[in-house]
Structure formats: structure tokens, C-alpha cells
Design an enzyme around this catalytic site. Structure first.
Site, PDB file in Angstrom:
ATOM      1  CG  ASP A   9      34.245  44.832  42.324  1.00  0.00           C
ATOM      2  OD1 ASP A   9      34.267  44.174  41.265  1.00  0.00           O
ATOM      3  OD2 ASP A   9      33.482  44.569  43.278  1.00  0.00           O
ATOM      4  CD  GLU A  44      37.522  43.161  39.632  1.00  0.00           C
ATOM      5  OE1 GLU A  44      36.772  42.172  39.483  1.00  0.00           O
ATOM      6  OE2 GLU A  44      38.148  43.405  40.690  1.00  0.00           O
ATOM      7  CE1 TYR A 128      42.071  42.185  39.415  1.00  0.00           C
ATOM      8  CE2 TYR A 128      40.923  42.228  37.305  1.00  0.00           C
ATOM      9  CZ  TYR A 128      40.985  41.833  38.626  1.00  0.00           C
ATOM     10  OH  TYR A 128      39.972  41.067  39.165  1.00  0.00           O
ATOM     11  CG  ASP A 167      44.064  43.065  42.765  1.00  0.00           C
ATOM     12  OD1 ASP A 167      44.830  42.329  43.416  1.00  0.00           O
ATOM     13  OD2 ASP A 167      42.864  42.814  42.573  1.00  0.00           O
ATOM     14  CG  ASN A 169      44.296  38.937  42.379  1.00  0.00           C
ATOM     15  OD1 ASN A 169      43.579  38.874  43.376  1.00  0.00           O
ATOM     16  ND2 ASN A 169      43.838  39.297  41.192  1.00  0.00           N
ATOM     17  CG  ASP A 240      45.142  45.955  46.281  1.00  0.00           C
ATOM     18  OD1 ASP A 240      44.707  45.983  45.122  1.00  0.00           O
ATOM     19  OD2 ASP A 240      44.535  45.421  47.241  1.00  0.00           O
ATOM     20  CG  ASP A 265      36.362  44.439  46.372  1.00  0.00           C
ATOM     21  OD1 ASP A 265      36.360  43.198  46.369  1.00  0.00           O
ATOM     22  OD2 ASP A 265      36.748  45.123  45.402  1.00  0.00           O
ATOM     23  CG  HIS A 266      40.644  45.607  46.017  1.00  0.00           C
ATOM     24  ND1 HIS A 266      41.907  45.052  46.063  1.00  0.00           N
ATOM     25  CD2 HIS A 266      39.857  44.699  45.374  1.00  0.00           C
ATOM     26  CE1 HIS A 266      41.889  43.865  45.466  1.00  0.00           C
ATOM     27  NE2 HIS A 266      40.652  43.632  45.048  1.00  0.00           N
TER      28      HIS A 266
END
Length: 275
Positions: A9, A44, A128, A167, A169, A240, A265-266
Site C-alpha cells: 500500500d 500496490e 494484484y 492480493d 481481493n 492474500d 491493512d495487509h
């Protein structure tokens, strides 16, 4: 061999930012480096079309001095500073890099979403996957992406075993998020996205985390930044993944979600596999 994947990110924020979250991101980068993996995948990155700037390159060399890397960024007609991926590999490793266009809709092929490294005996792919967006405004395009990606990944698998990470999603099953009942119409947990992920696995790929850990509960890789208590309460999602070709799945000995501390976040993922 050891592999690590992380949706960072914003690589720039992680490397040069001055906020507490940037400090947290740098601590995660240190944890990744300490694992001494053979390959690292970051999603990202949000870098510009020119990729890492000189300041970024200098800082990356300080974190990962023993690695070379390749990257792909979002380019017109896609939005600037959007998506983007970068893959690292130990210096001296023979790899051939590819940044495929898979025939996806809208601007998705221009958003820097895939890096594929062909090594001796296997492919290392990071992705991603596009988010379906608020109000599921991009769900139709996302579904087309899922099919194109599955076709492309399957084509690689016909040549060599594949290790695919990133990721994706999507929380595949109800066990993969803390609050499934209230999220059946949320991006990342629609019936359509979940069915597409099932279809991907059915093409000959294995979710290594579930293979090793079974139906363990409470294992998540992402916690919303919009909800201040999400990380503390472990109200997360597992979106993920490390997937492998089915024929090498038994060689995986570790598939873990790394501790990212208080950072929302991740979290990074780690795969150890005897190839």
C-alpha cells in the site's frame, strides 16, 4: 526455498514517509528482510510510470542489498500512481521476467498488476487482483479479469509448476473473514468472486495455507484502515494467498501469515517449499 508476498500500500510511503504508519511499514520491511527469502513480491506499489526513483532505489538497496528486482507500474490510459507491482529475487538467480497483458477489460491490463518470473523449474507469479469497488461498480469487469487470469495461469502450469501469490481481493469461504453474514454483498465476498476463486483452484491450484492449516479460524491477512478497532479486534479478512500447482503442493512445508504488529491493512505472507 522461501517466498514472501505483501501488499505494501504505497512503496513511496513505506520508504520515505514520516508518519507512524510509515514507521510501522519499515518495521515490516525489516521483518521481511530478516527472513532472507529467495523471492519477494510487493503489490500496490503506487509508483509513477518511471518506477522507483533514485531515492527509492537507494533505500531499497539498504533494506534488500542482496536482491535484484523488476517492476511494472500503471500507465495511460490507466490512472497514474495506481496499483503496481515489484518482484525481488536473490542476485545471481537466473530469471526471465514478463509483465503479461491477459486481455482483461477496461484499463486493467495497463494497471501494472502482474509480474511473472520464469526460473529454472518453476514460475513465480505475483498478482494484484482488481477490486470490485464501492457499490460493486467494477464487478462485471472483475469477473472477466478472473477468467482471463485463470486461463493465463493455467497456460503457465502446462509448461512448469507455478507458485502464484498476491492480493487476490477475495475471501474464499466464510471461514476467511470475521463477519461473513454482513458482507455477502461486499466487494471481495460476493458469490461471483468466490465462485471465480473456486474455479481458479479447480484449474489445478492449491491454497497452501488451507492445505497446511486446515479449517483454522481467525487467520486473516487484511484489516480495514477505515475501522480503527479492526486490527485490535481481529475483525479481518484473508484475501492474500500463496497458491501452487497441485503437483507441487505437497512440497510446501510452511504457509504463514506474518506478524505485522499494530499496522492495519495487509500483513505479509510467507511460503517455504522444497523445490
Amino acid at each position: 526455498m522461501k517466498f514472501i508476498s505483501w501488499n505494501i500500500d504505497s512503496l513511496n510511503a513505506a520508504l520515505t514517509g514520516t508518519s507512524p504508519r510509515s514507521d510501522q511499514s519499515r518495521e515490516v520491511l525489516k521483518k521481511i528482510a530478516a527472513q532472507n527469502p529467495d523471492f519477494i513480491a510487493l503489490q500496490e506499489t503506487k509508483l509513477g510510470e518511471a518506477g522507483p526513483l533514485p531515492a527509492h532505489k537507494s533505500l531499497l538497496a539498504s533494506f534488500f542489498p542482496d536482491y535484484d528486482y523488476v517492476w511494472v507500474s500503471s500507465v495511460p490510459p490507466a490512472k497514474k500512481g495506481y496499483a503496481g507491482t515489484i518482484s525481488f529475487y536473490k542476485k545471481g538467480t537466473a530469471v526471465k521476467a514478463d509483465f503479461p497483458k491477459i486481455g482483461s477489460p477496461d484499463t486493467m491490463d495497463s494497471e501494472g498488476r502482474i509480474v511473472a518470473l520464469e526460473a529454472e523449474g518453476f514460475y513465480f507469479v505475483q498478482v494484484y487482483t482488481p477490486n470490485s469497488g464501492d457499490g460493486l461498480k467494477r464487478l462485471k469487469e472483475r469477473q472477466e479479469w478472473d477468467k482471463k487470469f485463470a486461463d493465463w495461469l493455467s497456460s503457465l502450469d502446462k509448461k512448469k509448476p507455478v507458485i502464484a501469490c498476491g492480493d487476490f481481493n477475495v475471501a474464499h469461504k466464510e471461514i476467511d473473514l470475521a463477519n461473513p453474514d454482513s458482507n455477502h454483498f461486499s466487494a471481495g465476498f460476493t458469490d461471483e468472486e468466490r465462485a471465480d476463486f473456486t474455479a481458479l483452484l479447480e484449474r489445478g491450484f492449491v491454497d497452501t495455507f488451507r492445505k497446511i492449516h486446515g479449517d483454522v479460524k481467525g487467520a486473516y491477512s487484511w484489516w480495514s484502515q477505515r475501522i480503527s478497532t479492526a486490527k485490535a479486534n481481529n475483525a479481518g479478512w484473508r484475501i492474500d494467498y500463496f497458491l501452487t500447482s497441485a503437483r507441487i503442493a505437497d512440497k510446501a512445508v510452511r504457509s504463514e501469515i506474518m506478524d505485522s504488529g499494530a499496522r492495519p491493512d495487509h500483513a505479509p505472507l510467507l511460503l517455504e517449499i522444497n523445490l
